[in-house]
Design a protein around this motif. Structure first.
Motif, short mmCIF file in Angstrom:
data_model
loop_
_atom_site.label_atom_id
_atom_site.label_comp_id
_atom_site.label_asym_id
_atom_site.label_seq_id
_atom_site.Cartn_x
_atom_site.Cartn_y
_atom_site.Cartn_z
N ARG A 32 0.78 -1.26 0.04
CA ARG A 32 -0.21 0.14 -0.05
C ARG A 32 1.12 1.45 -0.02
O ARG A 32 0.76 2.22 -0.90
N GLU A 33 2.02 1.52 0.98
CA GLU A 33 2.82 2.46 1.02
C GLU A 33 3.67 2.42 -0.07
O GLU A 33 4.13 3.71 -0.37
N ALA A 34 4.25 1.43 -0.71
CA ALA A 34 5.22 1.66 -1.85
C ALA A 34 6.46 2.43 -1.77
O ALA A 34 6.87 3.21 -2.59
N LYS A 35 7.08 2.21 -0.32
CA LYS A 35 8.38 2.81 -0.17
C LYS A 35 8.77 2.36 1.21
O LYS A 35 8.20 1.63 1.62
N PRO A 36 10.17 2.30 1.34
CA PRO A 36 10.62 2.02 2.57
C PRO A 36 10.17 2.69 3.80
O PRO A 36 9.81 3.70 3.78
N LEU A 37 9.90 1.90 5.00
CA LEU A 37 9.27 2.38 6.06
C LEU A 37 10.23 2.22 7.53
O LEU A 37 10.74 0.91 7.34
N ALA A 38 10.36 3.02 8.14
CA ALA A 38 10.86 3.03 9.29
C ALA A 38 10.35 1.89 10.43
O ALA A 38 9.00 1.95 10.28
N LEU A 39 11.07 1.49 11.21
CA LEU A 39 10.26 0.81 12.23
C LEU A 39 9.18 1.30 13.08
O LEU A 39 8.12 0.65 13.35
N SER A 40 9.21 2.63 13.52
CA SER A 40 8.23 3.19 14.10
C SER A 40 7.10 3.37 13.28
O SER A 40 5.89 3.22 13.63
N GLU A 41 7.34 3.72 11.92
CA GLU A 41 6.21 3.59 10.99
C GLU A 41 5.45 2.64 10.96
O GLU A 41 4.05 2.41 10.94
N ILE A 42 6.06 1.31 10.77
CA ILE A 42 5.33 -0.12 10.28
C ILE A 42 4.74 -0.15 12.02
O ILE A 42 3.61 -0.85 11.83
N ALA A 43 5.29 0.02 13.13
CA ALA A 43 4.58 -0.17 14.38
C ALA A 43 3.26 0.62 14.47
O ALA A 43 2.15 0.16 15.00
N ARG A 44 3.45 1.80 13.81
CA ARG A 44 2.16 2.87 13.79
C ARG A 44 1.06 2.22 12.97
O ARG A 44 0.06 2.06 13.38
N SER A 98 8.65 -2.97 19.99
CA SER A 98 9.53 -4.31 20.27
C SER A 98 9.17 -5.44 19.64
O SER A 98 10.00 -6.24 19.01
N SER A 99 7.70 -5.72 19.67
CA SER A 99 7.10 -6.90 18.57
C SER A 99 7.44 -6.78 17.30
O SER A 99 7.62 -7.70 16.52
N CYS A 100 7.31 -5.57 16.74
CA CYS A 100 7.58 -5.30 15.48
C CYS A 100 8.99 -5.35 14.98
O CYS A 100 9.39 -6.18 14.01
N LEU A 101 9.99 -5.29 15.82
CA LEU A 101 11.07 -5.24 15.72
C LEU A 101 11.57 -6.82 15.52
O LEU A 101 12.28 -7.15 14.39
N ALA A 102 11.09 -7.65 16.32
CA ALA A 102 11.24 -9.04 16.13
C ALA A 102 10.72 -9.55 15.01
O ALA A 102 11.70 -10.42 14.23
N LEU A 103 9.59 -9.16 14.53
CA LEU A 103 9.07 -9.80 13.27
C LEU A 103 10.07 -9.45 11.93
O LEU A 103 10.44 -10.10 11.14
N LEU A 104 10.38 -7.83 12.07
CA LEU A 104 11.24 -7.54 10.92
C LEU A 104 12.48 -8.11 10.71
O LEU A 104 13.06 -8.50 9.87
N ARG A 105 13.22 -8.47 12.06
CA ARG A 105 14.24 -9.14 11.85
C ARG A 105 14.57 -10.39 11.41
O ARG A 105 15.31 -11.02 10.77
N THR A 106 13.48 -11.06 11.88
CA THR A 106 13.05 -12.55 11.50
C THR A 106 12.86 -12.49 9.79
O THR A 106 13.56 -13.34 9.40
N LEU A 107 12.00 -11.64 9.17
CA LEU A 107 11.93 -11.59 7.91
C LEU A 107 13.15 -11.11 7.21
O LEU A 107 13.17 -11.64 5.88
N ALA A 108 14.04 -10.30 7.81
CA ALA A 108 15.16 -9.83 7.15
C ALA A 108 16.16 -11.15 7.12
O ALA A 108 16.86 -11.43 6.16
N SER A 109 16.08 -11.91 8.33
CA SER A 109 17.08 -13.18 8.32
C SER A 109 16.79 -13.99 7.50
O SER A 109 17.77 -14.89 6.85
N LEU A 110 15.30 -14.20 6.97
CA LEU A 110 14.88 -15.16 5.94
C LEU A 110 15.17 -14.51 4.56
O LEU A 110 14.78 -15.25 3.64
N GLY A 111 15.64 -13.33 4.39
CA GLY A 111 15.67 -12.71 2.90
C GLY A 111 14.43 -12.26 2.47
O GLY A 111 14.51 -12.01 1.39
N TYR A 112 13.46 -11.68 3.17
CA TYR A 112 12.36 -11.06 2.78
C TYR A 112 12.32 -9.90 2.81
O TYR A 112 11.46 -8.89 2.04
#
Length: 252
Positions: A25-37, A44-58
């Motif tokens: 929907r946003e079609a742009k890079p998003l900061a952790l705080s933006e995604i949480a909003r 904290s919970s968003c950071l864990a998810l993002l790090r997991t997705l990044a570690s898997l290459g997504y």
């Protein structure tokens, strides 16, 4: 002792889907705080998810403190899944031909588990002014041409039971909001040879549809676009639509 792990797993899965939809929907890079909003969730919970997705290459970080963005891995996986779809693989050539001969957006739909129409495939019109839909979108069954076509495949009593299960939402003054009115519309549509949504869900947008049975399951195909173009030569469009449905059924 009761475990809450299954509920937690479901919530995590939903969060992942929501993150993907936010990026779409946003079609742009998003900061952790933006995604949480956007998720209305703790950072904290968003950071864990993002790090997991990044570690898997997504996902990847576009730069230090510049935000996250999906990698091409997500697209590659989606394309592999789409190419292996046992229904769409065989139906898509007919959908493409129908789109090319009518120059309007063509949609393949089915009823989901909540008795709503779900778009399985959307082939966009070449016109700059056209109906824009997205695969995976859901629509009310009573105010959608695909919905009416799919309703027509049910017995009358089953149809009325489904339509009476919950209030029918009124989108505008053209929306049919009683089971009796929808049933009368379906009967008239069966006689004339096409099901329609002529501005019932969105002003100035129209569509006609017809059901198609594939491998024992009911689907429907619609031609959608600006109302004035759909109404122009509507019987000819309906003839091409029914021909495509017959060809698909015969090919299976």
């Amino acid at each position: 002792m009761t475990s809450t792990k299954p509920d937690s797993n479901v919530k995590t899965a939903l969060r992942v889907i929501e993150i993907i939809e936010i990026f779409a929907r946003e079609a742009k890079p998003l900061a952790l705080s933006e995604i949480a909003r956007h998720l209305d969730a703790p950072v904290s919970s968003c950071l864990a998810l993002l790090r997991t997705l990044a570690s898997l290459g997504y996902l990847y970080e576009t730069g230090r403190r510049q935000g996250y963005y999906p990698t091409g891995r997500l697209l590659a996986m989606a394309q592999r899944i789409s190419r292996a779809d046992p229904i769409l693989e065989r139906v898509r050539p007919s959908l493409e031909e129908l789109r090319d001969t009518t120059s309007e957006t063509v949609v393949l739909g089915k009823l989901d588990q909540n008795d709503r129409v779900v778009y399985l495939e959307v082939l966009a019109s070449p016109h700059p002014i056209s109906y824009v839909g997205v695969a995976g979108s859901q629509r009310d069954i009573h105010a959608n041409s695909l919905g009416k076509a799919l309703l027509s495949t049910l017995d009358v009593q089953d149809r009325l039971k489904l339509l009476s299960a919950r209030p029918l939402q009124k989108h505008n003054e053209h929306t049919l909001i009683t089971p009796k009115a929808v049933e009368a519309n379906i009967q008239a549509s069966l006689e004339r040879g096409w099901f329609a949504n002529l501005g019932e869900s969105m002003d100035d947008v129209g569509a006609i549809a017809w059901p198609v049975r594939v491998l024992g399951n009911n689907y429907a195909i619609s031609i959608a676009g600006p109302l004035y173009r759909i109404e122009e030569h509507i019987d000819d469009k309906a003839k091409k639509l029914r021909a495509a449905c017959r060809f698909i059924e015969q090919s299976f």
